[in-house]
Write a protein that holds these residues in place. Sequence first.
Motif, PDB file in Angstrom:
ATOM      1  N   SER A   1       0.834  -1.204   0.000  1.00  0.00           N
ATOM      2  CA  SER A   1       0.000   0.000   0.000  1.00  0.00           C
ATOM      3  C   SER A   1       0.867   1.251   0.000  1.00  0.00           C
ATOM      4  O   SER A   1       0.596   2.218  -0.734  1.00  0.00           O
ATOM      5  N   ALA A   2       1.921   1.241   0.810  1.00  0.00           N
ATOM      6  CA  ALA A   2       2.830   2.392   0.850  1.00  0.00           C
ATOM      7  C   ALA A   2       3.500   2.575  -0.509  1.00  0.00           C
ATOM      8  O   ALA A   2       3.653   3.709  -0.996  1.00  0.00           O
ATOM      9  N   GLU A   3       3.882   1.465  -1.121  1.00  0.00           N
ATOM     10  CA  GLU A   3       4.564   1.573  -2.424  1.00  0.00           C
ATOM     11  C   GLU A   3       3.641   2.148  -3.491  1.00  0.00           C
ATOM     12  O   GLU A   3       4.058   2.972  -4.305  1.00  0.00           O
ATOM     13  N   LEU A   4       2.384   1.710  -3.477  1.00  0.00           N
ATOM     14  CA  LEU A   4       1.438   2.264  -4.460  1.00  0.00           C
ATOM     15  C   LEU A   4       1.273   3.766  -4.233  1.00  0.00           C
ATOM     16  O   LEU A   4       1.293   4.559  -5.194  1.00  0.00           O
ATOM     17  N   LEU A   5       1.140   4.168  -2.985  1.00  0.00           N
ATOM     18  CA  LEU A   5       0.960   5.601  -2.703  1.00  0.00           C
ATOM     19  C   LEU A   5       2.209   6.387  -3.129  1.00  0.00           C
ATOM     20  O   LEU A   5       2.087   7.485  -3.699  1.00  0.00           O
ATOM     21  N   ARG A   6       3.364   5.828  -2.878  1.00  0.00           N
ATOM     22  CA  ARG A   6       4.598   6.523  -3.287  1.00  0.00           C
ATOM     23  C   ARG A   6       4.654   6.653  -4.807  1.00  0.00           C
ATOM     24  O   ARG A   6       5.045   7.692  -5.343  1.00  0.00           O
ATOM     25  N   ALA A   7       4.225   5.607  -5.504  1.00  0.00           N
ATOM     26  CA  ALA A   7       4.206   5.642  -6.973  1.00  0.00           C
ATOM     27  C   ALA A   7       3.262   6.736  -7.482  1.00  0.00           C
ATOM     28  O   ALA A   7       3.446   7.263  -8.583  1.00  0.00           O
ATOM     29  N   ARG A   8       2.272   7.079  -6.657  1.00  0.00           N
ATOM     30  CA  ARG A   8       1.328   8.140  -7.045  1.00  0.00           C
ATOM     31  C   ARG A   8       1.749   9.493  -6.472  1.00  0.00           C
ATOM     32  O   ARG A   8       0.957  10.434  -6.482  1.00  0.00           O
ATOM     33  N   GLY A   9       2.935   9.538  -5.900  1.00  0.00           N
ATOM     34  CA  GLY A   9       3.464  10.831  -5.480  1.00  0.00           C
ATOM     35  C   GLY A   9       3.300  11.189  -4.021  1.00  0.00           C
ATOM     36  O   GLY A   9       3.599  12.318  -3.619  1.00  0.00           O
TER      37      GLY A   9
ATOM     38  N   PRO B   1       4.580  10.579  -0.259  1.00  0.00           N
ATOM     39  CA  PRO B   1       5.816  10.017   0.299  1.00  0.00           C
ATOM     40  C   PRO B   1       5.619   8.894   1.330  1.00  0.00           C
ATOM     41  O   PRO B   1       6.433   7.996   1.418  1.00  0.00           O
ATOM     42  N   CYS B   2       4.563   8.992   2.140  1.00  0.00           N
ATOM     43  CA  CYS B   2       4.199   7.853   2.997  1.00  0.00           C
ATOM     44  C   CYS B   2       5.320   7.422   3.962  1.00  0.00           C
ATOM     45  O   CYS B   2       5.754   6.264   3.959  1.00  0.00           O
ATOM     46  N   PRO B   3       5.769   8.327   4.819  1.00  0.00           N
ATOM     47  CA  PRO B   3       6.902   7.982   5.684  1.00  0.00           C
ATOM     48  C   PRO B   3       6.624   6.888   6.728  1.00  0.00           C
ATOM     49  O   PRO B   3       7.536   6.174   7.113  1.00  0.00           O
ATOM     50  N   ILE B   4       5.379   6.772   7.178  1.00  0.00           N
ATOM     51  CA  ILE B   4       5.091   5.755   8.204  1.00  0.00           C
ATOM     52  C   ILE B   4       4.409   4.538   7.577  1.00  0.00           C
ATOM     53  O   ILE B   4       3.420   4.668   6.867  1.00  0.00           O
ATOM     54  N   VAL B   5       4.977   3.375   7.852  1.00  0.00           N
ATOM     55  CA  VAL B   5       4.367   2.102   7.452  1.00  0.00           C
ATOM     56  C   VAL B   5       4.242   1.291   8.749  1.00  0.00           C
ATOM     57  O   VAL B   5       5.220   0.754   9.262  1.00  0.00           O
ATOM     58  N   SER B   6       3.024   1.238   9.270  1.00  0.00           N
ATOM     59  CA  SER B   6       2.791   0.762  10.641  1.00  0.00           C
ATOM     60  C   SER B   6       2.008  -0.547  10.628  1.00  0.00           C
ATOM     61  O   SER B   6       0.951  -0.639  10.006  1.00  0.00           O
ATOM     62  N   VAL B   7       2.536  -1.537  11.303  1.00  0.00           N
ATOM     63  CA  VAL B   7       1.808  -2.802  11.461  1.00  0.00           C
ATOM     64  C   VAL B   7       1.700  -3.101  12.946  1.00  0.00           C
ATOM     65  O   VAL B   7       2.342  -2.443  13.759  1.00  0.00           O
ATOM     66  N   GLY B   8       0.929  -4.127  13.252  1.00  0.00           N
ATOM     67  CA  GLY B   8       0.943  -4.452  14.664  1.00  0.00           C
ATOM     68  C   GLY B   8      -0.080  -5.403  15.158  1.00  0.00           C
ATOM     69  O   GLY B   8      -1.244  -5.318  14.823  1.00  0.00           O
ATOM     70  N   SER B   9       0.420  -6.272  15.934  1.00  0.00           N
ATOM     71  CA  SER B   9      -0.263  -7.131  16.880  1.00  0.00           C
ATOM     72  C   SER B   9       0.902  -7.796  17.577  1.00  0.00           C
ATOM     73  O   SER B   9       1.967  -7.991  16.978  1.00  0.00           O
ATOM     74  N   THR B  10       0.752  -8.097  18.838  1.00  0.00           N
ATOM     75  CA  THR B  10       1.871  -8.715  19.563  1.00  0.00           C
ATOM     76  C   THR B  10       2.283 -10.044  18.929  1.00  0.00           C
ATOM     77  O   THR B  10       3.471 -10.269  18.680  1.00  0.00           O
TER      78      THR B  10
END
Lengths: 376, 376
Positions: free
Chosen positions: B198-206, B208-217
């Motif tokens: 998802s971050a890569e697609l957004l970056r490809a559309r211009g 920058p998307c600095p945060i790529v956050s995932v999570g569960s313990t």
Amino acid sequence: MFEGLETPRLILDAERLERNAVHMRNRCAELGVTLRPHLKTAKSIDVARIAADGGQGPITVSTLAEAEYFAAAGWRNILYTTAIVPAKLARADRIQRAHGARLLFVVDDRDAATAIGKAAVSLGARFGVLIEVDCGEHRSGVEPASEALVAIADAIHACAPHLELTGVMTHAGHSYAFDEPAPIRALAEVERQAAVASAELLRARGYPCPIVSVGSTPTTLFAEHLSGVTEVRAGIYLFWDLSQLSRGMCAEDDIAVSVLATVIGHQHSGPSLILDAGALALSKDIGANRFMPEAGYGLVCDPVTLERLGSLAVTTVHQEHGAVPVPDESWFARLPIGSMVRILPNHACLTCAAYASYNVLHAGKATEEWPRIGGW
Amino acid sequence: MFEGLETPRLILDAERLERNAVHMRNRCAELGVTLRPHLKTAKSIDVARIAADGGQGPITVSTLAEAEYFAAAGWRNILYTTAIVPAKLARADRIQRAHGARLLFVVDDRDAATAIGKAAVSLGARFGVLIEVDCGEHRSGVEPASEALVAIADAIHACAPHLELTGVMTHAGHSYAFDEPAPIRALAEVERQAAVASAELLRARGYPCPIVSVGSTPTTLFAEHLSGVTEVRAGIYLFWDLSQLSRGMCAEDDIAVSVLATVIGHQHSGPSLILDAGALALSKDIGANRFMPEAGYGLVCDPVTLERLGSLAVTTVHQEHGAVPVPDESWFARLPIGSMVRILPNHACLTCAAYASYNVLHAGKATEEWPRIGGW
């Protein structure tokens, strides 16, 4: 109606509350017993005043935090129905002395009575004590009208005047296992007999036993008579909930508490509405589902009329998210993100416990806020 | 160890907490990601400081009440993971202005993004926004790396500078469905790919998307790698509980929170111990029972060592009473009325929510008390 309120919030309909309070007062008058409302559900001074028609008569509580809160607000006759242990006696004594209140405890064990008496002596304190008898729920209480009961009475009396044997009490909590009047009516008679026979045995042994206390909302509603009983403890009748509705104890429009929530998402896989009311805002109690499997974690209603929206219910809860499956995505237009709903709770005692206050609905306006007490 | 404490109380073992915090910090360092601890479980400044090794780095919260509490205590970078709606924006703005904090929101709907942007404009406020993508839990989030995702990004960008598109986030909450590493490891990779793609697609559309956050313990513990991910949100690891133990995520002696309770009755029909910890003190969550059916509402332990007492568990809860069946009445002599036990909780997030503070156990003493924040 709810503009400016940030959700989730606990909404209390003052007119329904008043009507419920009047109905139970009338019922107890008809039965010829004192109503000692159980305030573990409401935990609110404002609600307690309505329950007592403006007075400050006898009340029931489930925590010393409630005892302290109501004593500080002027209530004087407070029955604490969770069995007391010596380590809690100093605080109970402070509550009595600071506010001029009188606490009544329940005890169901001879050694515990002796230990409490010893602690009361060392505090120089005086407490009233009711002996709890077990009318069949098997949670707490001694065998009714038994020698074990008399032994507890003797142990209490041995600590006079620090402990004063004030009577007997029982609780037919197993009345919640039914959803029709006949078995509840039968249970009400079992409950009555357990208490009355125990009081009679104690009187025969020389203990006056002025209080004969029974209680559960269903047995109070369906008892044929309560001859020999002096008081009834009931609490959920003030608010009602889906657990009580599912058992036929109330009508849907008697339910006085609801959770105001906001649609915060539309989940297309499903499809579902996502609400900002989850496990903390609703509780994980699903007690209504036994007789009303469609109740889920709560039924979803119009925020203004409190009428059900189709058969929508919260079926999954995460800590702060509740998911409401919808038949089709046309519901997304009907309930856009940002719109509000109200949720009828499964079990009002547990749902209300998450909130520090009620937003009170009166004459179509939710302008007032009533605090409530939590913790222990 | 607990003399003078009135029960029920929430006990937090500071040494276990420290050890759990260190372990997760090391794990995130090994994965090369920032740890943004989720404080919806702990809701405590003192715990947050330990999670961040004394610092005030990025944190995650689930309510605006938590956001306000942590912002007032100096935290500046706060991700609020319950989707925001316009009616809550004025309060969020006040929190930012009053405390110099920056709130990050999550959004998963284009129209909602536009509505939030409009509200931000009218407040003259600026907020960071992460777009939530759905990696398979189907609770919230848009399809990963989809045109719908880009449409939300466009809607956010149209409200710049009042809304700033700061990245993407996802949550593999369905990792709790497993009790062995292999499927959790696979899910961690699904979660990672959903966020990174998802971050890569957004970056490809211009964007920058600095945060790529995932999570569960669980996915954080079992991920093979988190390449492309910048941060992890996890929270339950600070305390652990029976739900996590039952899934093999922790050892029993990692569990840092427990409920101190008192035996208040001996029920001979059964027989059972009756505790002063019921549905409110423990919660009605039974999430551990899926993989550990003997967990009931909590396992009963020695109050000092926190070792299990036989296979005793709380099997029935009323509002303030918990019932613990015992094999025979010899247990009544072992645990007389007035004695204490500790209970390992089913689900720490829900159990802790009932308490206003922790009694903190440190070097064998429970002298300190740490407040926690509740409500919304």
